[in-house]
Design a protein around this motif. Sequence first.
Motif, PDB file in Angstrom:
ATOM      1  N   GLN A 174      66.003 -15.810 -44.611  1.00 59.66           N
ATOM      2  CA  GLN A 174      66.490 -16.805 -43.656  1.00 59.66           C
ATOM      3  C   GLN A 174      67.069 -16.068 -42.444  1.00 59.66           C
ATOM      4  O   GLN A 174      68.270 -16.008 -42.236  1.00 59.66           O
ATOM      5  N   GLY A 175      66.167 -15.519 -41.641  1.00 61.12           N
ATOM      6  CA  GLY A 175      66.562 -14.811 -40.425  1.00 61.12           C
ATOM      7  C   GLY A 175      66.758 -13.330 -40.646  1.00 61.12           C
ATOM      8  O   GLY A 175      66.845 -12.857 -41.785  1.00 61.12           O
ATOM      9  N   PRO A 176      66.828 -12.582 -39.539  1.00 62.75           N
ATOM     10  CA  PRO A 176      66.889 -11.110 -39.627  1.00 62.75           C
ATOM     11  C   PRO A 176      68.038 -10.590 -40.477  1.00 62.75           C
ATOM     12  O   PRO A 176      67.833  -9.709 -41.310  1.00 62.75           O
ATOM     13  N   ASP A 177      69.256 -11.105 -40.301  1.00 65.90           N
ATOM     14  CA  ASP A 177      70.288 -10.505 -41.141  1.00 65.90           C
ATOM     15  C   ASP A 177      70.326 -11.096 -42.539  1.00 65.90           C
ATOM     16  O   ASP A 177      70.888 -10.488 -43.433  1.00 65.90           O
ATOM     17  N   GLY A 178      69.668 -12.271 -42.726  1.00 68.14           N
ATOM     18  CA  GLY A 178      69.417 -12.675 -44.109  1.00 68.14           C
ATOM     19  C   GLY A 178      68.648 -11.569 -44.814  1.00 68.14           C
ATOM     20  O   GLY A 178      68.998 -11.146 -45.919  1.00 68.14           O
ATOM     21  N   GLY A 179      67.612 -11.076 -44.157  1.00 65.18           N
ATOM     22  CA  GLY A 179      66.801 -10.009 -44.733  1.00 65.18           C
ATOM     23  C   GLY A 179      67.564  -8.706 -44.886  1.00 65.18           C
ATOM     24  O   GLY A 179      67.491  -8.038 -45.920  1.00 65.18           O
ATOM     25  N   PHE A 180      68.335  -8.361 -43.863  1.00 62.45           N
ATOM     26  CA  PHE A 180      69.063  -7.089 -43.907  1.00 62.45           C
ATOM     27  C   PHE A 180      70.124  -7.125 -45.009  1.00 62.45           C
ATOM     28  O   PHE A 180      70.248  -6.196 -45.814  1.00 62.45           O
ATOM     29  N   THR A 181      70.877  -8.198 -45.039  1.00 61.60           N
ATOM     30  CA  THR A 181      71.918  -8.357 -46.066  1.00 61.60           C
ATOM     31  C   THR A 181      71.303  -8.344 -47.461  1.00 61.60           C
ATOM     32  O   THR A 181      71.829  -7.698 -48.375  1.00 61.60           O
ATOM     33  N   ALA A 182      70.193  -9.038 -47.626  1.00 62.08           N
ATOM     34  CA  ALA A 182      69.555  -9.102 -48.939  1.00 62.08           C
ATOM     35  C   ALA A 182      69.121  -7.716 -49.405  1.00 62.08           C
ATOM     36  O   ALA A 182      69.245  -7.380 -50.585  1.00 62.08           O
ATOM     37  N   SER A 183      68.613  -6.908 -48.500  1.00 64.04           N
ATOM     38  CA  SER A 183      68.144  -5.579 -48.898  1.00 64.04           C
ATOM     39  C   SER A 183      69.302  -4.729 -49.407  1.00 64.04           C
ATOM     40  O   SER A 183      69.178  -4.010 -50.397  1.00 64.04           O
ATOM     41  N   ILE A 184      70.427  -4.831 -48.723  1.00 66.56           N
ATOM     42  CA  ILE A 184      71.589  -4.015 -49.133  1.00 66.56           C
ATOM     43  C   ILE A 184      72.153  -4.508 -50.464  1.00 66.56           C
ATOM     44  O   ILE A 184      72.386  -3.724 -51.383  1.00 66.56           O
ATOM     45  N   TYR A 185      72.331  -5.820 -50.577  1.00 67.63           N
ATOM     46  CA  TYR A 185      73.071  -6.306 -51.730  1.00 67.63           C
ATOM     47  C   TYR A 185      72.194  -6.548 -52.958  1.00 67.63           C
ATOM     48  O   TYR A 185      72.705  -6.640 -54.069  1.00 67.63           O
TER      49      TYR A 185
END
Lengths: 564, 564
Positions: A174-185
């Motif tokens: 759900q958007g760029p930082d949805g993706g970024f956050t998901a990868s980290i966590y």
Amino acid sequence: MEMELDDQGHMVVRPLLTDLYQATMGLGYWRAGRACEEAEFELFFRHCPFGGSFALTAGLQDCIRFLRAFRLRDADVQFLASVLPPDTDPAFFEHLRALDCSRVSVRALPEGSLAFPGVPLLQVSGPLLLVQLLETPLLCLVSYASLVATNAARLRLIAGPDKRLLEMGLRRAQGPDGGFTASIYSYLGGFDSSSNTLAGQLRGVPVAGTLAHSFITSFLGSEVPPDPMLAPASSEGPAVDLPASVNLWLKRVCIYLGLEEREPHPGERAAFVAYALAFPRAFQGLLDSYSVRRSGLPNFLAVALALGELGYRAVGVRLDSGDLLQQAKEIRGIFRTVGAEFQMPWLEFVPIAVSNNIDEKELARLAQKGSEVNVIGIGTNVVTCPKQPSMGCVYKLVSVGGQPRIKLTEESQKRILPGSKAAFRFLDSEGDFPLCLLCPFSSLQSFSDVFLASYTGSLLLDLLQLAEEPPPKAGQELRVWLQGAQEPCTVKPAQVEPLLRLYLQQGQPYEPLPSLEESRAFAQQSLSRLRPAHKQLQNPAVYQVALSEKLRALVDSLSARGAL
Amino acid sequence: MEMELDDQGHMVVRPLLTDLYQATMGLGYWRAGRACEEAEFELFFRHCPFGGSFALTAGLQDCIRFLRAFRLRDADVQFLASVLPPDTDPAFFEHLRALDCSRVSVRALPEGSLAFPGVPLLQVSGPLLLVQLLETPLLCLVSYASLVATNAARLRLIAGPDKRLLEMGLRRAQGPDGGFTASIYSYLGGFDSSSNTLAGQLRGVPVAGTLAHSFITSFLGSEVPPDPMLAPASSEGPAVDLPASVNLWLKRVCIYLGLEEREPHPGERAAFVAYALAFPRAFQGLLDSYSVRRSGLPNFLAVALALGELGYRAVGVRLDSGDLLQQAKEIRGIFRTVGAEFQMPWLEFVPIAVSNNIDEKELARLAQKGSEVNVIGIGTNVVTCPKQPSMGCVYKLVSVGGQPRIKLTEESQKRILPGSKAAFRFLDSEGDFPLCLLCPFSSLQSFSDVFLASYTGSLLLDLLQLAEEPPPKAGQELRVWLQGAQEPCTVKPAQVEPLLRLYLQQGQPYEPLPSLEESRAFAQQSLSRLRPAHKQLQNPAVYQVALSEKLRALVDSLSARGAL
């Protein structure tokens, strides 16, 4: 858009990424002369996500960075002025311009902690107007990070310790930082790696990836590589024309597999050769662009055997459609017999990776005993958390000026626990009396299931008490109130751990934040202490969060006063 | 983290927010001497989200900005070098450093268009290696924006034109830009406003918000306002001590409602008074912090009537728990009788706003005939799209060097349509022959349901054809292939609209992008031309996307060749 740079060059959330009502309430507090009263909010959830009995906490680093950088810029204040009443006292806007978090303190569960309903993930204290303004961004930063970490932990529990789990959901996020956050966590929660290159660059998440169908289908087979020669892995001996060698191996493979040599797609083979020339030590094949059995597999084998002759070993194959478990079984069988036939025994052990909208159910199938799948790529189902795409965290006022506050509402489950609190985790030890024997308590039928078995050092319950109460001690009996109970019960913990740590004291960092790797290890260690009945993903036993007698008495007295 | 500033100060996605395999494939293309071959990708979806029969497109502005700013920085290239083989030719990294989108062109459906399965939302052409690298960020930017816009459009269809819909999901979003994106594109899809202040500041979305429970519960009732005096709305006449006036009104209200004067919570009343002093022209009450009937409502009425005496009119109440429809009905009745009793007839029309995890089903209940609800706040269920949290868009290679490409895979539904294409929308006019009568076609049972009724200028079907074919003309019969049909059928559109427009030509902006307001109006206009059978949210009739005879022939010939 919603981010800006802090003075260390980190992206932080902008202060106006908040609900407008925080600002209208801000004006209300200010007009009432209460902007600077000392207040405390707690951030917690009421129900564990996904129908499970636990959550993992995450997102603390982003919260602390946000708080440390928090300043309203002129343009921000001007925008607020444009949406607030035109006759608003200019002194209010001066107050906003001067705000920063130098009077804000934060206690929190350490990153990667197990968390349970009602236990604060964050306790935020400071001036009333300011800590009210912080509500929405803090919820936004904690909720999704914790949801993904929890989701990933569930998927790891299903997969077991041996399967390699790759997060590859950036495009579905759900958007760029949805993706970024998901990868980290998802990494924090137990995944092994991510396809997200930026998560590798900025946060050190191991990254992985090979090739997509577009690479395969971009080749027709008529392409001529500018340099078809490949030297042996040992660098000793002459270089070989790889496409020519592959064509020779293809004949042998097709005869062995009973295929006609014209069946495997020439474009797919040219793509494999191109990839092998670029990655001779890391050759992988994506097998299903045309047909696995009649094209992808023989083409892969021809390239892998040609590489093998030069001393290189292929590192994997990937399947992205069809019955993944069944195909993996068949492919493993063919690897075994082909490896034996051509004296390349390593072929039997080439990892098989699979992807294609894998959810908890399909993962359980792929992780079953006897599965030949080694690497599992999960996208949508780890990143967007379709079973429950929001954590439902809340941020509630518990005290002002040291006085406890309560909210009652029309639904009892939306009530909050008043007052500034401390939280402790009780552990038992082998040979303890099961708690149920000490507890005159029969309203929860599944309760005995939870406590009849006793595990060394496993989690017993969490206790919430008022901050002013003395901390409970290991080995001492204590009377506590379990949820829904009509009477208190007695518990004697073998160990007691305080849960909340001070990370920001009056705007200054206090306890240092752990690294992502440390939090990842802490999460797995925490999960290992959870009883199997609580770890169950479907219909788990409920983990108890108990109240101290004083806290329970406060709830009762304020409820009576509030409800009149 | 995942963003950086472009040269106009806009946040854009960083180039490495992409899957690693885009870079490994990049090396493969480069090693094969194919990095600069002209290629075209299409971004489309295979199934409409939420079980509906349409989607709205969104996210184009962010895509264009991303493309125009695209440059790999030194640190980016160094990171890629650290995860690619150590013996990679340095010339590859020089190639990456020099990349920009000056050779990339983009055609797209205009923002806010109706979109259907298989019709390209974006057509991206340019050098093979580069347009491959763009895949993940473009998917990430388009998919979620379109998903939210579609979700909002569905909710608007359920609510009808008169209810005011407020998006308030920032705190429930999947990360900060999940929230930011949702606020913008739920407005595009038909919401009236958002609670998200930053969406107002940066993108002009109307923002709204009043007060939360924490504001109410922060007051005990013992607080003394620094300035309790309020001048009349007309500024004529003396200022009045508002808390004192409210207390007088409370007595009258309690007598009228049959309540004891001590029942309404004094803290809640103090909070309402504080809010009214700050917002005399925009006073709203949140009624359910303690008890609506015995506290929130009488306190609200006391303040609203005291304000009314000064010539101010309260602008709303909000409910956040319990049976919202039933409570709204009761409150409207009380407003009516109290307004009559105290000669303040405007009270009857004070808007009632509701919130509390409202989904499609509850929204339908709240929007039913006779409902007294005026404003509906939706958070989680518009922002996280729980019915289907991911759009499932794909980005597929359709041609290289002008030659069409196809992918077959092990699942027929994952196939793609090859070749560079054009897309048209056919409309009918009143009195047209229903299409089904022209069409020797019986395999789709619900087909006749779709086409038996004919609407003036409503959508008939979309046509995909090869870019090289002459465009279809209005009023001319044309043979086309419908999905799943065994034979072509004949169609005669009353109007033909080309669907894809050129927004980026060789890296330069071509057609200007519309404003958010324009796209929002365009979306509603587009939806109004959709037949009721396609607009249905449950089990809608399938909107047909037909293929030209030439495109169909190309699919058949490439499938036969690929499958051999």
